[in-house]
Each structure stands twice: as structure tokens, then as C-alpha cells.
Enzyme design. Structure first.
Site, PDB file in Angstrom:
ATOM      1  CB  THR A   1       2.810   9.575  15.594  1.00 38.18           C
ATOM      2  OG1 THR A   1       1.608   9.498  16.242  1.00 38.18           O
ATOM      3  CG2 THR A   1       3.481  11.012  15.520  1.00 38.18           C
TER       4      THR A   1
ATOM      5  CG  PHE B   1      -1.377   1.467   1.340  1.00 39.05           C
ATOM      6  CD1 PHE B   1      -2.214   1.984   0.398  1.00 39.05           C
ATOM      7  CD2 PHE B   1      -1.346   2.228   2.607  1.00 39.05           C
ATOM      8  CE1 PHE B   1      -3.118   3.063   0.409  1.00 39.05           C
ATOM      9  CE2 PHE B   1      -1.887   3.354   2.649  1.00 39.05           C
ATOM     10  CZ  PHE B   1      -2.872   3.797   1.647  1.00 39.05           C
TER      11      PHE B   1
ATOM     12  CG  LEU C   1      -3.533  14.985  21.310  1.00 37.00           C
ATOM     13  CD1 LEU C   1      -5.003  15.483  20.925  1.00 37.00           C
ATOM     14  CD2 LEU C   1      -2.880  15.444  22.412  1.00 37.00           C
TER      15      LEU C   1
ATOM     16  CG  ASN D   1      -4.417  10.375  16.818  1.00 38.17           C
ATOM     17  OD1 ASN D   1      -4.096   9.068  17.030  1.00 38.17           O
ATOM     18  ND2 ASN D   1      -4.267  10.956  17.631  1.00 38.17           N
ATOM     19  CG  PHE D   2      -8.122   8.552  17.634  1.00 40.47           C
ATOM     20  CD1 PHE D   2      -7.518   8.198  18.847  1.00 40.47           C
ATOM     21  CD2 PHE D   2      -8.211   9.827  17.424  1.00 40.47           C
ATOM     22  CE1 PHE D   2      -7.286   9.119  20.050  1.00 40.47           C
ATOM     23  CE2 PHE D   2      -8.077  10.982  18.550  1.00 40.47           C
ATOM     24  CZ  PHE D   2      -7.443  10.215  19.715  1.00 40.47           C
ATOM     25  CG  LEU D   3      -5.543   2.976  11.328  1.00 40.37           C
ATOM     26  CD1 LEU D   3      -6.825   2.960  10.513  1.00 40.37           C
ATOM     27  CD2 LEU D   3      -4.102   3.018  10.618  1.00 40.37           C
TER      28      LEU D   3
ATOM     29  CG  LEU E   1     -11.417  -3.649   6.863  1.00 39.84           C
ATOM     30  CD1 LEU E   1     -12.010  -3.543   8.171  1.00 39.84           C
ATOM     31  CD2 LEU E   1     -12.253  -2.954   5.906  1.00 39.84           C
TER      32      LEU E   1
ATOM     33  CB  SER F   1      -4.393  -9.836   8.821  1.00 38.14           C
ATOM     34  OG  SER F   1      -3.505  -9.279   9.808  1.00 38.14           O
TER      35      SER F   1
HETATM   36  C1  LIG Z   1      -3.129  -0.403  12.948  1.00 37.13           C
HETATM   37  C2  LIG Z   1      -4.345  -1.277  12.321  1.00 37.13           C
HETATM   38  C3  LIG Z   1      -5.531  -0.649  12.153  1.00 37.13           C
HETATM   39  C4  LIG Z   1      -3.680  -2.002  11.144  1.00 37.13           C
HETATM   40  O1  LIG Z   1      -4.843  -2.807  10.663  1.00 37.13           O
HETATM   41  P1  LIG Z   1      -4.447  -4.285  10.301  1.00 37.13           P
HETATM   42  O2  LIG Z   1      -5.771  -5.088  10.073  1.00 37.13           O
HETATM   43  O3  LIG Z   1      -3.328  -4.870  10.983  1.00 37.13           O
HETATM   44  O4  LIG Z   1      -3.742  -4.318   8.772  1.00 37.13           O
HETATM   45  P2  LIG Z   1      -4.368  -4.279   7.370  1.00 37.13           P
HETATM   46  O5  LIG Z   1      -4.321  -5.555   6.791  1.00 37.13           O
HETATM   47  O6  LIG Z   1      -5.698  -3.566   7.368  1.00 37.13           O
HETATM   48  O7  LIG Z   1      -3.594  -3.120   6.419  1.00 37.13           O
HETATM   49  C5  LIG Z   1      -2.035  -3.487   6.317  1.00 37.13           C
HETATM   50  C6  LIG Z   1      -1.561  -2.159   5.694  1.00 37.13           C
HETATM   51  O8  LIG Z   1      -1.800  -1.124   6.780  1.00 37.13           O
HETATM   52  C7  LIG Z   1      -0.350  -0.741   7.150  1.00 37.13           C
HETATM   53  N1  LIG Z   1      -0.516   0.000   8.422  1.00 37.13           N
HETATM   54  C8  LIG Z   1      -0.447  -0.904   9.518  1.00 37.13           C
HETATM   55  N2  LIG Z   1      -0.659  -0.005  10.790  1.00 37.13           N
HETATM   56  C9  LIG Z   1      -0.471   1.155  10.193  1.00 37.13           C
HETATM   57  C10 LIG Z   1      -0.251   2.464  11.052  1.00 37.13           C
HETATM   58  N3  LIG Z   1      -0.363   2.532  12.236  1.00 37.13           N
HETATM   59  N4  LIG Z   1      -0.307   3.530  10.244  1.00 37.13           N
HETATM   60  C11 LIG Z   1      -0.401   3.497   8.876  1.00 37.13           C
HETATM   61  N5  LIG Z   1      -0.419   2.285   8.204  1.00 37.13           N
HETATM   62  C12 LIG Z   1      -0.360   1.168   8.872  1.00 37.13           C
HETATM   63  C13 LIG Z   1       0.580  -1.448   6.826  1.00 37.13           C
HETATM   64  O9  LIG Z   1       1.985  -1.233   6.715  1.00 37.13           O
HETATM   65  C14 LIG Z   1       0.074  -2.243   5.832  1.00 37.13           C
HETATM   66  O10 LIG Z   1       0.190  -1.473   4.506  1.00 37.13           O
HETATM   67  P3  LIG Z   1       1.608  -1.864   3.646  1.00 37.13           P
HETATM   68  O11 LIG Z   1       1.382  -3.217   2.927  1.00 37.13           O
HETATM   69  O12 LIG Z   1       1.846  -1.057   2.590  1.00 37.13           O
HETATM   70  O13 LIG Z   1       2.783  -2.016   4.696  1.00 37.13           O
HETATM   71  C15 LIG Z   1      -4.778  -2.348  13.325  1.00 37.13           C
HETATM   72  O14 LIG Z   1      -3.557  -3.338  13.471  1.00 37.13           O
HETATM   73  C16 LIG Z   1      -4.964  -1.777  14.727  1.00 37.13           C
HETATM   74  O15 LIG Z   1      -6.228  -1.487  14.761  1.00 37.13           O
HETATM   75  N6  LIG Z   1      -4.078  -1.917  15.767  1.00 37.13           N
HETATM   76  C17 LIG Z   1      -4.395  -1.296  16.803  1.00 37.13           C
HETATM   77  C18 LIG Z   1      -4.195   0.319  16.905  1.00 37.13           C
HETATM   78  C19 LIG Z   1      -3.163   0.756  16.383  1.00 37.13           C
HETATM   79  O16 LIG Z   1      -2.002   0.354  16.491  1.00 37.13           O
HETATM   80  N7  LIG Z   1      -3.428   1.907  15.645  1.00 37.13           N
HETATM   81  C20 LIG Z   1      -2.513   2.589  14.849  1.00 37.13           C
HETATM   82  C21 LIG Z   1      -1.781   3.604  16.012  1.00 37.13           C
HETATM   83  S1  LIG Z   1      -0.607   4.528  15.249  1.00 37.13           S
END
Ligand SMILES: CC(C)(COP(=O)(O)OP(=O)(O)OC[C@H]1O[C@@H](n2cnc3c(N)ncnc32)[C@H](O)[C@@H]1OP(=O)(O)O)[C@@H](O)C(=O)NCCC(=O)NCCS
Length: 434
Positions: free
Chosen positions: A218, A50, A434, A182-184, A195, A192
């Protein structure tokens, strides 16, 4: 990077490692550390399916000083911005989260409380309060359309979230309108499934619709490409509890009572004229802050409205103190911290770790060390267990001396669609997200 929910060494809630008083000895030969070092060394070579498609600094361009600083792609005409939302997998639908609604705010709160950032060992998870979320998401000029949720179509359950808020960020001499993202968060059961990229593209689209083309964010994970990488430091205020819950450990040759004594603080701030910030202080604090932040390469461009929102004390959300000269009544110094508790997972005796996070601090007359010691004193009086600070701005000048210990996680800062020629030193960064 790993696609799991626990960024390597999640910086925000990490135990107090390596402090003189309570070092968690770093065993470099442990399997976990070997694996982590291997993963770190691989992350630069790793494919980011991505992120490689996005206008961000790419790893292959690191060190190429021929590339210009500034926007990577020019803005497109607004009429060319995609008008419909991106497609989600068919069981899910977009929702705009109205943070004024008690019900929606509760749903967001619960999604994050159960699914947001954890430390590496899954001992702590951020527990942003509802008041905090409302504060963080409704600054001056905010867009409701940037508070984006995903629901399951059938149950209507909120399963994912991402937000932006508008900000003016100065990079060297240029003030750039940006979104702070923020707040992803994706529910643990939906990880995985790719999304996150759809959510990032959707928030980007909605930011573009407001004619804004840059963003700051961040993450605890390494993505292409950090503008700088910071470290969290932790100052124990309630060492017994921190040790009991596994946040920190008793140092070698330390007893509990010696540790408690080591971290003991005076009952009252030492600086004459040290008091809570009030509404009437907004102009003076804005002046102090603007002047102070101008020395950093990247910082927010705060006006009085921003200062009133971000820095005027809000109970259990943000605390700000200043020094008013008893003689001249000039406002000479300022310090602030925000309240971000973490849930303690699976401890019999405690469920919440009360943490203060250093925000913006300005010293012109009071030495920064003394000012921050006063901040520790008021945080302790407010019953915080720990005071956290990043090694940004001038913070390195007080961390060791005030008995902060380094955490073991890192926080990476990123800009979207804006290239910085060389990575910054953490002391060149004047931005706290934050
Ligand atoms: C972060 C989170 C939303 C990622 O979702 P996921 O189901 O693990 O990953 P997905 O399969 O949807 O997507 C993977 C892609 O998202 C990217 N990604 C994962 N975490 C990311 C983040 N914090 N910021 C931006 N991109 C991120 C990955 O690098 C990957 O892209 P790539 O192939 O180019 O490397 C999820 O793990 C989560 O909710 N974690 C707990 C909260 C958290 O850590 N939030 C981020 C705070 S900075």
C-alpha cells in the site's frame, strides 16, 4: 506523485475531517487544495521512470479489458535470478537487519520513528513500537533476508529500510504466494536520490530467490496502478486531546462539553459472551475468518498458524475479542485492532497519539454495528485516543452510525506482477496491511 516523504493526504494519521461533530470545513478554494487537485489530475499523466519499467498495471492499460487477469510476467528459472545484490551509491552498503537483535531492532525503530510516514501537515509521524515491528516482521515462514537495511559505510548508521514478509493472498479463486512489502523508508537527508527504486529492486530480487513472484503493498501516493483506493475514517475516543493536538477541530455550534458527551461510550461491552480471544480459540476463529473472507475478491488465505500469529492478542500490539455464545459456547463473532501510535510533532503538552486500527472483524450472530461498538468500548478502556478504520470489507455499514468521520487522505492498494482487470470497490477488498 511527489517524491517527498509526505504522501498526498497521508491517510494513516490524518485529522478527523468532515465528521458531523467536528468538521474541519473543506475550503475547496484554498491554494493548497487547488494545488492538490492539480497534482492529482496530473498524476495519471506523469512519468514514472522506475515504475514504468516494472511488471505492474500501467496507466496506459487502464480500461483495456482484453488483457488477462493474473501474472504479468511468468517466473524465470531460479538460476537466472541475479545472484548479487544491486549496486548502491558508493557511500552506502546493504545490511540484513536481524530483528531478534535488540540493538538492530532499536536502530530500525529509531530510523522509522524519525523518518517514516507523516501526515500532510507534518503534525504526526507513525511511531511503530519495537514489539510491533518484531510481530509484523516475523510471521510464520518469514525470511530474515527480506529485512533489508542500508548503512552509511563509514559511520555504519542505518539510513534506509525496506521489508517483505511471506503471505498467501487469494485473488478470486486463486491462492497466490506473495510478499507483503512494508516499511519502505529513506532517511530525510537522503531523499530524492533514487534510493527507493534500488531498494525495491533488491527486495524483489530476494523475494524471487525464494521462488515468489508476486507482492502486495500500500502507499499514500498514486503509483501505477492501484487495485483500489481506500479512505481512513476516525472515531474520536478522547476528543479533548484530539482537539488540543490539532488532530480534529471543534465543530461549529459545538462546545467541548457537548463534544465529549457526543463521543462518550458505555463502560462495558454490551454483548453477552464478549471476551478476549485465547489460544484455544484459534481453530474456531480460523474457521470464522476463512468463511467471512471468502466473499471478498482479494484477501489473505489464513490458516491456524497465521491466525495464531496475526490475531492472538499481543500486549500493545494486537487486540482480539470474540463472542462466545453463553448457551452453545459457539464462537459466533470476532473483532480485532492493532496498536499504532503516532508521535505528535511540536506540541507542548502531548507527545504521543495512541491510535487503534481496525483489523479483521467478523459478525455472524452479533450485528456488526454492535460488535464494533463493543470494540470501541474496549479500545477506550485501554486508553486509546482514536479508533481508525478503512472503508474495506463491510466497514461502511458501521462507520457513520458509530460516529467515525472521514479522513482526508487516501490509501492505495497495489499488487506487483499481478493484473486485475478492473479496479475493485473498497468493499470487495478483504486485506488489511499494517
Ligand atoms: C517513500 C520514500 C522511501 C521514497 O524515497 P524518496 O527519496 O522520496 O524517492 P527516490 O528518489 O528514492 O525514488 C523515487 C521513486 O520511488 C517511487 N516511490 C516513492 N514513494 C514510494 C512508495 N511509497 N512506494 C513505492 N514507490 C515509491 C517514486 O514513485 C519514484 O519512482 P517513479 O519515478 O517511477 O515514480 C521516502 O520518501 C520516505 O522514506 N518517506 C517517508 C516514509 C514513507 O512514506 N514510506 C512509504 C510508506 S508507503
Amino acid at each position: 506523485m511527489t517524491d517527498n516523504n509526505s504522501p498526498p493526504g497521508s491517510p494513516k494519521v490524518n485529522p478527523d475531517h468532515n465528521s458531523e461533530a467536528n468538521p474541519l470545513p473543506k475550503d475547496d478554494s484554498s491554494l493548497e487544495n487547488i494545488v492538490r487537485r492539480f497534482q492529482d489530475s496530473m498524476s495519471l499523466a506523469k512519468k514514472h521512470k522506475f515504475w514504468e519499467t516494472q511488471p505492474v498495471g500501467q496507466f496506459k492499460d487502464v480500461g483495456d479489458t482484453s488483457l488477462p487477469e493474473g501474472p504479468i510476467e511468468p517466473p524465470t528459472p531460479l538460476s537466472e535470478v541475479k545472484q548479487e545484490p544491486y549496486n548502491l551509491p558508493s557511500p552506502y552498503e546493504w545490511t540484513t537487519c536481524d530483528m531478534d537483535s535488540e540493538e538492530t531492532c532499536n536502530e530500525v525503530y529509531n530510523l522509522l520513528k524519525n523518518n517514516y510516514v507523516e501526515d500532510d501537515e507534518n503534525m504526526f509521524r507513525f511511531n511503530y513500537s519495537k514489539e510491533f515491528l518484531r510481530w509484523a516482521l516475523r510471521p510464520p515462514g518469514y525470511y530474515k533476508s527480506w529485512h533489508i537495511g542500508v548503512r552509511a559505510k563509514t559511520s555504519k548508521k542505518l539510513v534506509a529500510f525496506i521489508t517483505g514478509v511471506p503471505a498467501r493472498i487469494r485473488v478470486r479463486d486463486e491462492v497466490v504466494k506473495m510478499a507483503e512489502i512494508n516499511f519502505l523508508c529513506v532517511h530525510k537527508k537522503l531523499r530524492s536520490k533514487r534510493l527507493a527504486p534500488v531498494m525495491i529492486k533488491e527486495v524483489t530480487r530476494r523475494v524471487h530467490l525464494e521462488n515468489i513472484w508476486q507482492a502486495a503493498y500500500t502507499a499514500g501516493v498514486v503509483l501505477p496502478t492501484p487495485i483500489t483506493t481506500c479512505q481512513y475514517w476516525h472515531r474520536s475516543l478522547n476528543p479533548k486531546k484530539l482537539i488540543d493536538v490539532g488532530f480534529s477541530r471543534l465543530g461549529p455550534r459545538m462546545t467541548m462539553s457537548r463534544t465529549i458527551k457526543l463521543y462518550k461510550l458505555p463502560d462495558q461491552p454490551a454483548t453477552p459472551g464478549f471476551r478476549k480471544m485465547e489460544l484455544r480459540d484459534v481453530p474456531a476463529v480460523t474457521g470464522l475468518l476463512r468463511n467471512y473472507l471468502s466473499q471478498f475478491v482479494v484477501s489473505p488465505d489464513f490458516d491456524e498458524n497465521d491466525v495464531e500469529h496475526w490475531l492472538l492478542p499481543t500486549e500493545d500490539v494486537v487486540d482480539s475479542y470474540l463472542v462466545e455464545s453463553p448457551k452453545t459456547h459457539d464462537i459466533t463473532d470476532f473483532c480485532s485492532f492493532y496498536t499504532l501510535p503516532s508521535s505528535i510533532l511540536g506540541n507542548q503538552n502531548y507527545s504521543i497519539l495512541k491510535a487503534a486500527y481496525s483489523y479483521y472483524n467478523v459478525s455472524t450472530k452479533t450485528p456488526l454495528l454492535q460488535l464494533m461498538n463493543d470494540a470501541l468500548i474496549v479500545a477506550k478502556k485501554k486508553d486509546f485516543d482514536v479508533f481508525n478504520a478503512l472503508d474495506v470489507m463491510r466497514n461502511e455499514s458501521f462507520l457513520k452510525e458509530l460516529k467515525f468521520g472521514p479522513g482526508d487522505g487516501q490509501l492505495h492498494y497495489y499488487l506487483y506482477n499481478y493484473r486485475i482487470r478492473n479496479a475493485l470497490r473498497t468493499s470487495e477488498l478483504g486485506l488489511v496491511l499494517l
